[in-house]
Design an enzyme around this catalytic site. Structure first.
Site, PDB file in Angstrom:
ATOM      1  N   THR A   1      82.081  62.054   1.747  1.00 45.15           N
ATOM      2  CA  THR A   1      81.182  60.992   1.581  1.00 45.15           C
ATOM      3  C   THR A   1      80.940  60.508   2.825  1.00 45.15           C
ATOM      4  OG1 THR A   1      83.065  59.533   0.732  1.00 45.15           O
ATOM      5  CG2 THR A   1      82.316  60.653  -0.508  1.00 45.15           C
ATOM      6  N   GLY A   2      79.924  59.463   3.036  1.00 39.30           N
ATOM      7  CA  GLY A   2      79.121  59.307   4.288  1.00 39.30           C
ATOM      8  C   GLY A   2      78.747  60.752   5.223  1.00 39.30           C
TER       9      GLY A   2
ATOM     10  N   GLY B   1      77.761  60.228  11.644  1.00 39.70           N
ATOM     11  CA  GLY B   1      78.652  59.663  12.460  1.00 39.70           C
ATOM     12  C   GLY B   1      79.930  60.746  12.298  1.00 39.70           C
ATOM     13  N   ILE B   2      81.322  59.878  12.159  1.00 40.54           N
ATOM     14  CA  ILE B   2      82.778  60.983  11.836  1.00 40.54           C
ATOM     15  C   ILE B   2      82.282  62.025  11.069  1.00 40.54           C
ATOM     16  CG2 ILE B   2      84.652  60.879  10.881  1.00 40.54           C
ATOM     17  CD1 ILE B   2      85.181  58.349  12.860  1.00 40.54           C
ATOM     18  N   GLY B   3      81.185  61.994   9.421  1.00 42.23           N
ATOM     19  CA  GLY B   3      81.443  62.101   8.087  1.00 42.23           C
ATOM     20  C   GLY B   3      80.388  63.723   8.317  1.00 42.23           C
TER      21      GLY B   3
ATOM     22  N   SER C   1      91.453  53.109   9.542  1.00 47.61           N
ATOM     23  CA  SER C   1      91.101  52.273  10.924  1.00 47.61           C
ATOM     24  C   SER C   1      92.299  51.707  11.793  1.00 47.61           C
ATOM     25  CB  SER C   1      89.505  51.571  10.838  1.00 47.61           C
ATOM     26  OG  SER C   1      89.422  50.810  11.601  1.00 47.61           O
TER      27      SER C   1
ATOM     28  N   TYR D   1      86.615  43.070   6.848  1.00 47.44           N
ATOM     29  CA  TYR D   1      86.123  44.978   6.661  1.00 47.44           C
ATOM     30  C   TYR D   1      87.961  45.223   7.081  1.00 47.44           C
ATOM     31  CZ  TYR D   1      85.690  49.376  10.590  1.00 47.44           C
ATOM     32  OH  TYR D   1      86.161  50.479  10.325  1.00 47.44           O
TER      33      TYR D   1
END
Length: 253
Positions: A15-16, A20-22, A141, A154
């Site tokens: 997902t995502g 970026g990281i995805g 994170s 967050y």
């Protein structure tokens, strides 16, 4: 990209996965032999990501993980096209930053809806497609372990993500489904660069972050992706409920 086909024949959901990281994770998975479904909210970015990955190796599924109808459609598409999933990487997240006195209901809801609700129901709805012995990787994170200014909501979502890995590792042990969390530190991504709209202030922000990093630099998305490959593959066959920091040492020393 040197690979060893650690995920040969595997079907994965990231997902995502359009930036970026995805996206870096999807690229690593494809290079390691997997077929990857990626989700994202913006169709243009999804299309570009699939073109990069190769349409023979990836499918883009447009949707918002906080919308359960979108998740249902995504899982139905995966079932229709491949019939199963071997790996789920719950990566989709948003980050917004306000000091406690400025927090609004909208600020709170948006982050918990995507980062926590989205993760919960991504995994729940994917479970019927996961054979026994599959793997789930949750993106947390370093913010879940550190206190920093204007990051309370967050950071709370990321602490929740890490807690989900612990609890689901217990819930799913009877099916030998391993659940682990990856906690990146500051990583050079479009998301990070989008946090600050002034190039000058962004440069100052990055300089401040690197000054406190034991390795003296920001991480690269592919460095996180390689850690996710480890947790998704049989290399980590005796690892579950764990949190793997990919943080340049910022939480460790």
């Amino acid at each position: 990209m040197t690979t060893s086909q650690k995920l040969a024949g595997k079907i994965a959901l990231v997902t995502g996965g359009s930036t970026g990281i995805g996206l870096a994770t999807a690229q690593r998975f494809v290079a390691e032999g997997a077929f990857v479904f990626i989700t994202g909210r913006r169709q243009a970015e999804l299309d570009a990501a699939v073109q990069l990955l190769g349409s023979n190796h990836a499918v883009g599924l447009q949707g918002d993980v906080s919308n359960l109808a979108d998740l249902d459609r995504a899982v139905a598409a995966i079932k229709a096209q491949k019939g199963r999933l071997d790996v789920v990487v719950a990566n989709a997240a948003v980050g917004e930053f306000l000091p406690v006195e400025a927090i609004t209901e909208e600020h709170y809801d948006r982050q918990f809806d995507v980062n926590v609700k989205g993760m919960v129901f991504t995994v729940q709805k994917a479970l019927p497609l996961l054979p026994d012995g599959s793997t789930i990787v949750l993106l947390s994170s370093v913010s879940g372990s550190k206190g920093t200014g204007s990051s309370s909501i967050y950071s709370a979502t990321k602490a929740a993500n890490r807690s989900l890995a612990r609890n689901w590792a217990v819930d799913l042990k009877g099916r030998r489904i391993r659940v682990n969390a990856v906690s990146p530190g500051p990583i050079e991504t479009p998301g990070l660069n989008g946090l600050i709209d002034s190039p000058e202030h962004l440069a100052q922000f990055k300089a401040q972050m690197t000054s406190v990093m034991p390795l003296g630099r920001l991480g690269e998305a592919d460095e996180v992706a390689k850690a996710i490959v480890f947790l998704a593959s049989d290399d980590s066959s005796f690892v579950t409920g764990a949190e793997l920091f990919v943080d340049g040492g910022i939480v460790q020393v």
